[in-house]
Every structure is written in structure tokens, then in C-alpha cells.
Design a protein around this motif. Structure first.
Motif, PDB file in Angstrom:
ATOM      1  N   PHE A 294     -53.319 -31.133 -63.261  1.00 40.85           N
ATOM      2  CA  PHE A 294     -54.042 -32.308 -62.795  1.00 40.85           C
ATOM      3  C   PHE A 294     -55.248 -31.897 -61.966  1.00 40.85           C
ATOM      4  O   PHE A 294     -55.139 -31.076 -61.038  1.00 40.85           O
ATOM      5  CB  PHE A 294     -53.147 -33.185 -61.904  1.00 40.85           C
ATOM      6  N   LEU A 295     -56.401 -32.484 -62.271  1.00 42.57           N
ATOM      7  CA  LEU A 295     -57.596 -32.389 -61.447  1.00 42.57           C
ATOM      8  C   LEU A 295     -58.063 -33.815 -61.162  1.00 42.57           C
ATOM      9  O   LEU A 295     -57.929 -34.690 -62.017  1.00 42.57           O
ATOM     10  CB  LEU A 295     -58.702 -31.611 -62.159  1.00 42.57           C
ATOM     11  N   CYS A 296     -58.609 -34.062 -59.989  1.00 42.89           N
ATOM     12  CA  CYS A 296     -59.088 -35.396 -59.634  1.00 42.89           C
ATOM     13  C   CYS A 296     -60.566 -35.355 -59.268  1.00 42.89           C
ATOM     14  O   CYS A 296     -60.970 -34.517 -58.462  1.00 42.89           O
ATOM     15  CB  CYS A 296     -58.315 -35.944 -58.427  1.00 42.89           C
ATOM     16  N   SER A 297     -61.332 -36.260 -59.859  1.00 46.52           N
ATOM     17  CA  SER A 297     -62.759 -36.320 -59.544  1.00 46.52           C
ATOM     18  C   SER A 297     -63.276 -37.749 -59.723  1.00 46.52           C
ATOM     19  O   SER A 297     -63.365 -38.231 -60.862  1.00 46.52           O
ATOM     20  CB  SER A 297     -63.544 -35.360 -60.444  1.00 46.52           C
ATOM     21  N   PRO A 298     -63.591 -38.437 -58.625  1.00 47.46           N
ATOM     22  CA  PRO A 298     -63.430 -38.038 -57.220  1.00 47.46           C
ATOM     23  C   PRO A 298     -61.946 -37.929 -56.846  1.00 47.46           C
ATOM     24  O   PRO A 298     -61.106 -38.641 -57.391  1.00 47.46           O
ATOM     25  CB  PRO A 298     -64.098 -39.176 -56.437  1.00 47.46           C
ATOM     26  N   ASN A 299     -61.697 -37.030 -55.911  1.00 49.01           N
ATOM     27  CA  ASN A 299     -60.320 -36.805 -55.487  1.00 49.01           C
ATOM     28  C   ASN A 299     -59.871 -37.889 -54.512  1.00 49.01           C
ATOM     29  O   ASN A 299     -60.655 -38.415 -53.730  1.00 49.01           O
ATOM     30  CB  ASN A 299     -60.203 -35.436 -54.819  1.00 49.01           C
TER      31      ASN A 299
ATOM     32  N   ALA B 276     -58.469 -21.218 -68.328  1.00 52.26           N
ATOM     33  CA  ALA B 276     -57.420 -20.392 -67.736  1.00 52.26           C
ATOM     34  C   ALA B 276     -56.019 -20.757 -68.213  1.00 52.26           C
ATOM     35  O   ALA B 276     -55.050 -20.093 -67.847  1.00 52.26           O
ATOM     36  CB  ALA B 276     -57.477 -20.491 -66.208  1.00 52.26           C
ATOM     37  N   THR B 277     -55.891 -21.812 -69.024  1.00 52.66           N
ATOM     38  CA  THR B 277     -54.569 -22.278 -69.418  1.00 52.66           C
ATOM     39  C   THR B 277     -54.526 -22.621 -70.898  1.00 52.66           C
ATOM     40  O   THR B 277     -55.554 -22.923 -71.509  1.00 52.66           O
ATOM     41  CB  THR B 277     -54.156 -23.514 -68.593  1.00 52.66           C
ATOM     42  N   ASP B 278     -53.304 -22.573 -71.446  1.00 49.51           N
ATOM     43  CA  ASP B 278     -53.078 -23.069 -72.797  1.00 49.51           C
ATOM     44  C   ASP B 278     -52.509 -24.483 -72.765  1.00 49.51           C
ATOM     45  O   ASP B 278     -52.185 -25.048 -73.816  1.00 49.51           O
ATOM     46  CB  ASP B 278     -52.101 -22.153 -73.541  1.00 49.51           C
ATOM     47  N   GLY B 279     -52.353 -25.036 -71.565  1.00 52.97           N
ATOM     48  CA  GLY B 279     -51.764 -26.345 -71.417  1.00 52.97           C
ATOM     49  C   GLY B 279     -52.799 -27.457 -71.394  1.00 52.97           C
ATOM     50  O   GLY B 279     -53.993 -27.234 -71.568  1.00 52.97           O
ATOM     51  N   ILE B 280     -52.308 -28.659 -71.157  1.00 51.34           N
ATOM     52  CA  ILE B 280     -53.151 -29.846 -71.056  1.00 51.34           C
ATOM     53  C   ILE B 280     -53.806 -29.880 -69.671  1.00 51.34           C
ATOM     54  O   ILE B 280     -53.153 -29.610 -68.658  1.00 51.34           O
ATOM     55  CB  ILE B 280     -52.320 -31.123 -71.261  1.00 51.34           C
ATOM     56  N   VAL B 281     -55.093 -30.218 -69.623  1.00 50.33           N
ATOM     57  CA  VAL B 281     -55.796 -30.417 -68.355  1.00 50.33           C
ATOM     58  C   VAL B 281     -56.224 -31.878 -68.284  1.00 50.33           C
ATOM     59  O   VAL B 281     -56.950 -32.367 -69.158  1.00 50.33           O
ATOM     60  CB  VAL B 281     -57.024 -29.499 -68.233  1.00 50.33           C
ATOM     61  N   ILE B 282     -55.732 -32.588 -67.261  1.00 50.21           N
ATOM     62  CA  ILE B 282     -56.050 -34.002 -67.076  1.00 50.21           C
ATOM     63  C   ILE B 282     -56.993 -34.143 -65.897  1.00 50.21           C
ATOM     64  O   ILE B 282     -56.660 -33.739 -64.777  1.00 50.21           O
ATOM     65  CB  ILE B 282     -54.774 -34.833 -66.805  1.00 50.21           C
ATOM     66  N   VAL B 283     -58.165 -34.723 -66.140  1.00 51.20           N
ATOM     67  CA  VAL B 283     -59.103 -35.019 -65.064  1.00 51.20           C
ATOM     68  C   VAL B 283     -59.000 -36.511 -64.766  1.00 51.20           C
ATOM     69  O   VAL B 283     -59.384 -37.350 -65.587  1.00 51.20           O
ATOM     70  CB  VAL B 283     -60.546 -34.641 -65.435  1.00 51.20           C
TER      71      VAL B 283
END
Length: 379
Positions: free
Chosen positions: A175-180, A198-205
Motif C-alpha cells: 500500500f502507498l498513499c498519495s496524498p497520505n 522492487a516487488t512481484d506483488g500488487i502495488v496499490i496507490v
């Protein structure tokens, strides 16, 4: 009913072991003159939009004997048009609030035996949804390894530290948040790109507050092309002032939506929800008029709070994180006694306030100044 407490009965129920001792999400819902604790849009829905929503709902009402469009095709087309970035309808998914969108993503890509990484302080529902889906939450940290201060910059997310934690924990979902939330700060897209690589997984913004970002702040939507594991989530609760409708959505590769279809409940978006959301999107220019007013008021809060000797974060959201408080709990109670409810986010020395109407913000700022006289800023 017996005289036993609910807690005693709950202790006997065959609850999952990993849920025992947990507490549900909840922000105080108190009846006070000024409520600035849940990042709602303080402006009512404009009359012409209300009329359009009622007309759309009225047209659907006579057909409520039928199930809704399971694929909510028209709504996905409208959302794609609103987002731009050459997105197509098959890249869009929606559910009852962005929390349900995130829940469906974790049901599909996380779950028992898998890990989810987030960088705290951040949105408190992320670990709760993770636990609810049976996955393991990994509590990543923000900022460089320095002693805590009253400067909100200590909560910034940097490429090097982000990548190191992803490589250490090897999460299935990040998980990434923008705006946090609760800091209000937008994320450098270099962090998103580095995290993805950096990952083989899912990245959620999680971009729930993107419409409030300052001019020139880019969206992770611009990174979707060529990144099949990247997901950007949004909501109509904040900028669109439709928290009561419960409509969240995501943009991603169409295959991500195919995965989500495996776990979604049948006909999960009602005909009435679809009609209300589409009517609002057709009047997005009217609804988003309040965004510029809120951004201006947010910036006024930042300036005014700084003039009181505190340390506000430069915000890209519709709220402000305020640092430099000697006793944040005393300030919170003092504000409440003056009829103003803001949010204690659990960070020592910090409180978060939603940017409301001009009148609400003036009331808050006056109450804060008075409260600081009772509990002054440390020298």
C-alpha cells in the motif's frame, strides 16, 4: 437476554483467533457545532445535482424488481471519461466505497499465508482490511531513521527506505498513499516506480484525496501503462461530497478486474448507487467547484496554524496535520469543550483537522488559539 456482558458472550463465540482482541474502526460521531474529524466535504450537494440524482434514482425505482447491471458498464465508462489518461472502461472497477474496493483486492491477491505491507502512519483501515481477509500485516515505517521531532517531514516516504523494506518483507500487496492520510502529503512518483520495480506483488496507490492536491502534483494514473500489477484507487466520498452514496473505484490493467470478479459478491452495486454516481459524474464540474474553495481554506489553516507557533504539514489533501503540540490530548479535549471536533490520530504531539467551510475554519482557529493559552506550545 442474560445478564452476561456482550464481551463475555463474544469471548465464547468461535471467533477466528487472529481477530480476538481487535477493535473495529471508528471515528467519534459526536453532535457538536463544528465537526472536522472525518475529512468529509463540508459543503452540501448543490441543488441541481440533487435534482439530477433524484431523477436518475426515480427512473431506476420502477425496475427495482430486477437485479442491477452486474458489470455497471455505464458507470465504468463515465468513470473512465472522468479520470482521463486515455483509460478505458475495462480498466475501471467500482464498489461500495473505496474500502470495499481495497477489500476485494486483498481477497484476490492477499489472504491467509500472504503478507501486506503499508507504511505508517497512514490510513488506519489498511491493516484492518488486511486482518479481515486473513492476511498478515507488515507495519513498514516512514521517513529516514532520525529522532522524532514536531516536523511532519519525518513522515515522508523516500525511495531508498521504501525499496529496502519491500525487499526485506517481500509482500504480496504493498500500500502507498498519495496524498497520505493523516499527513496530507503527496507522494513523489519516483517512490511509486521504485516500489513497483522492487516487488512481484500488487502495488496499490490510494489516491482518495487526489482532487485536493496542489497544482502540478502528478497522479499515479500516469504510471499505469506497462505496469500490470499497479492499481490506483479513488473515491467519490471526498471531492464529490458523496460520502453517503458509498462509491469507490480503481483503475488498473483489465486483468486485475478479472481477478476481482472472482471474489466480488453478485450484483454488489445497487441500481440506485449506480444511478446516483452517474448523475454526479455528469455534473462533476458543479460538484468540484467546492474543491478550489476547500484548497484555499486548507492553505489558510496551514498559514494560520503556523502563525500560532505550531508545525503544520504542507497539505495536498482536504485536511491538515498539525505538529508541535505539547499535549495533543489536552488540546483535543479543550477544542471539544468549545464545540469543535477534530481527530486525534495517535501520533504524540500531532492532531489532524479537516478543512471545512470558512466559518467552520475560523471557529476552529479561534478555539485553537484559546486552547493553546490553556496548554501553551513548549518553548
Amino acid at each position: 437476554m442474560s445478564n452476561e456482558s456482550r464481551a463475555e458472550v463474544l469471548a465464547r463465540l468461535p471467533l477466528r483467533d487472529d481477530l480476538r482482541g481487535r477493535t473495529p474502526y471508528g471515528a467519534p460521531q459526536l453532535e457538536v457545532p463544528v465537526r472536522l474529524n472525518t475529512n468529509e466535504n463540508s459543503y452540501d450537494v448543490p441543488g441541481e445535482v440533487v435534482a439530477a440524482i433524484l431523477d436518475g434514482v426515480r427512473q431506476q425505482a420502477r425496475h427495482l424488481n430486477r437485479y442491477p447491471d452486474r458489470e455497471f458498464t455505464g458507470l465504468r465508462e463515465d468513470l473512465a471519461n472522468y479520470l482521463g489518461h486515455e483509460l478505458e472502461a475495462d480498466q475501471i472497477w467500482a464498489a461500495n466505497g473505496s474500502n470495499e474496493v481495497l477489500q476485494q483486492l486483498l481477497q484476490a491477491f492477499a489472504g491467509p499465508g500472504r503478507t501486506v505491507l503499508g507504511f505508517t502512519p497512514s490510513y488506519s483501515m489498511h491493516p484492518i482490511i488486511t486482518a479481515g481477509t486473513g492476511a498478515t500485516w507488515v507495519d513498514g515505517k516512514r521517513g529516514k531513521k532520525v529522532q522524532p521531532t514536531d516536523d511532519p517531514a519525518q513522515f515522508d516516504l523516500h525511495v531508498e527506505e521504501t525499496v529496502a523494506q519491500i525487499k526485506e518483507h517481500r509482500p504480496h500487496v504493498t500500500f502507498l498513499c498519495s496524498p497520505n492520510n493523516p499527513t496530507g502529503t503527496a507522494l513523489d512518483l519516483e517512490v511509486v516506480k521504485a516500489a513497483y520495480d522492487a516487488t512481484d506483488g500488487i502495488v496499490i496507490v490510494d489516491e482518495a484525496y487526489h482532487e485536493f492536491a496542489r497544482v502540478g502534483t502528478p497522479s499515479a494514473l500516469s504510471l499505469l501503462e506497462g505496469r500490470e500489477r499497479l492499481v490506483v484507487s479513488r473515491t467519490m466520498s471526498k471531492a464529490f461530497a458523496l460520502a453517503g452514496v458509498r462509491l469507490g473505484y480503481l483503475a488498473a490493467h483489465p486483468a486485475v478486474n478479472d481477478a476481482v470478479r472472482l471474489v466480488r459478491l453478485p450484483y454488489h452495486l445497487s441500481s440506485l448507487t449506480q444511478a446516483a454516481a452517474r448523475a454526479a459524474l455528469w455534473h462533476s464540474d458543479v460538484l468540484l467547484d467546492t474543491v478550489e474553495v476547500i484548497k484555499s481554506e486548507r492553505d489558510r489553516v496551514v498559514t494560520s496554524v503556523r502563525e500560532l507557533g505550531l508545525s503544520p504539514a504542507p497539505s495536498d489533501a482536504n485536511f491538515v496535520l498539525i505538529g508541535g503540540l505539547n499535549d495533543e490530548k489536552a488540546i483535543w479535549r479543550s477544542l471539544l469543550s468549545r464545540g469543535v471536533l477534530i481527530r486525534d490520530v495517535g501520533l504524540p504531539g500531532f492532531l489532524r483537522v479537516t478543512a471545512g467551510t470558512p466559518a467552520e475554519n475560523t471557529t476552529f482557529l479561534d478555539a485553537l488559539a484559546d486552547s493553546l493559552l490553556d496548554a501553551p506550545v513548549p518553548a
